[in-house]
Design a protein around this motif. Structure first.
Motif, PDB file in Angstrom:
ATOM      1  N   ALA A   1      11.773   7.893  -0.914  1.00 12.05           N
ATOM      2  CA  ALA A   1      10.561   8.634  -1.242  1.00 12.05           C
ATOM      3  C   ALA A   1      10.819   9.630  -2.361  1.00 12.05           C
ATOM      4  N   LEU A   2      11.906  10.390  -2.247  1.00  9.79           N
ATOM      5  CA  LEU A   2      12.223  11.364  -3.297  1.00  9.79           C
ATOM      6  C   LEU A   2      12.467  10.689  -4.638  1.00  9.79           C
ATOM      7  N   VAL A   3      13.231   9.606  -4.621  1.00 15.97           N
ATOM      8  CA  VAL A   3      13.578   8.922  -5.866  1.00 15.97           C
ATOM      9  C   VAL A   3      12.362   8.239  -6.486  1.00 15.97           C
ATOM     10  N   LEU A   4      11.647   7.449  -5.710  1.00 17.28           N
ATOM     11  CA  LEU A   4      10.590   6.617  -6.276  1.00 17.28           C
ATOM     12  C   LEU A   4       9.379   7.428  -6.718  1.00 17.28           C
ATOM     13  N   VAL A   5       9.050   8.495  -6.004  1.00 16.87           N
ATOM     14  CA  VAL A   5       7.950   9.362  -6.448  1.00 16.87           C
ATOM     15  C   VAL A   5       8.235   9.893  -7.845  1.00 16.87           C
ATOM     16  N   ASN A   6       9.469  10.343  -8.058  1.00 17.33           N
ATOM     17  CA  ASN A   6       9.800  10.929  -9.357  1.00 17.33           C
ATOM     18  C   ASN A   6      10.074   9.875 -10.417  1.00 17.33           C
TER      19      ASN A   6
END
Length: 333
Positions: A137-142
């Motif tokens: 979630a952290l990686v793909l959102v950004n």
């Protein structure tokens, strides 16, 4: 999963939500002067409305609510993920109206990733999958925010990645229905964004896409044997490589890596070619091949999967370096 008239109707409903929502969002953006102006840190040449991705976020939320009604056993996962999606899309919507600091956005993203992690764990999908969901979630959102810089790129890549994940997950009906809803809403949005952009996704849309992909990725991992987990990297490879390698180059170069820029390969390549569509199509072809490779490898052994995925990623790194050098300066006539 067998294609039925019910699935076709499901897709039509969400394509309609995506199209109607984008049309409404564009009217709102024009009235509110919610425009991205051209500049040295932009890849477009005329002021363009932003925030059209709110239609995709709303469509996906509707799909999640509908799936809870059909599959109440998934209420914990979908309720937690729904809260996280609202947080990510909400902070993106605020940022589209008045820019926020990257650290305040990141704090909300961490909170939203925590909700997804909790949902995955409490739904019985295991602690390891929950931790992967948090990181995803952290990686793909950004990553989707970083890579949303030219017409159609972030939306088409999201649709292709969803298709790849849904195929790997096989008979997971919830994932398939959510995936089809997301793809259909993207197709409702795309005519407004590609090949000519009449509205951009905005942070509300790019963040929502990244978060939705993290949810679907976690659901697909639950269906895959651990030996096959590296396969999910193949559909994501185009965005992970360009975002990750460009970010690394900026950090090594001592630049303010958190600020907007046009140094991604896709941006430099589009500037060199003098247009967005060829780059968006080229990225789509790469991801189609990657998805085909993932499908071909499904059921293979750990060693074969690790070898092919490693070769693919190393090849991608090499291609990134070549394109970065060749697109460093625009051609002149």
């Amino acid at each position: 999963m067998t294609w039925t008239p019910g699935l076709a109707l499901w897709c039509l409903i969400f394509a309609g939500i995506g199209a109607a929502g984008t049309w409404i969002a564009r009217g709102y953006a024009l009235r509110s002067r919610l425009l991205d102006a051209p500049g040295e840190r932009r890849s477009h040449s005329v002021p363009t409305p932003r925030g059209g991705g709110i239609a995709i976020a709303l469509a996906f939320l509707v799909a999640m609510v509908a799936m809870v009604a059909r599959r109440p056993d998934e209420i914990v996962l979908l309720a937690c993920a729904g809260i996280g999606l609202v947080l990510v899309a909400g902070i993106g919507w605020v940022d589209d109206h008045r820019p926020l600091s990257p650290w305040s956005r990141l704090a909300v993203h961490v909170l939203a990733a925590g909700w997804l992690m909790a949902g995955v764990y409490l739904s019985g999908r295991g602690g390891v999958t929950a931790l992967v969901a948090f990181g995803a979630a952290l990686v793909l959102v950004n990553v989707w925010n970083f890579m949303d810089g030219i017409n159609g790129l972030a939306a088409t890549q999201a649709a292709l990645v969803v298709a790849g994940l849904a195929f790997l997950a096989g008979t997971d009906a919830v994932l398939v229905h959510l995936g089809l809803a997301l793809i259909a809403s993207i197709f409702g949005f795309l005519p407004f964004n590609f090949p000519k952009a009449r509205i951009f996704l905005g942070d509300v849309g790019s963040g929502a896409l990244g978060y939705a992909l993290a949810l679907l990725l976690a659901m697909s991992l639950h269906r895959l044997p651990e030996a096959a987990w590296p396969l999910v990297l193949l559909p994501l490879s185009a965005f992970l490589l360009d975002a990750g390698l460009t970010l690394s180059a900026r950090i090594i170069g001592g630049e303010k890596w958190w600020t907007p820029h046009v140094q991604h390969v896709y941006q430099r390549w589009a500037r060199r070619l003098g247009g967005h569509p060829p780059v968006t199509i080229a990225f789509a072809l790469w991801t189609l091949v990657a998805c085909s490779g993932a499908a071909w490898l499904a059921g293979s052994g750990r060693r074969e999967i690790a070898m092919v995925v490693s070769v693919w990623l190393v090849s991608g790194i090499g291609l990134w370096r070549v394109l970065r050098v060749r697109s460093a300066t625009p051609t002149t006539n």
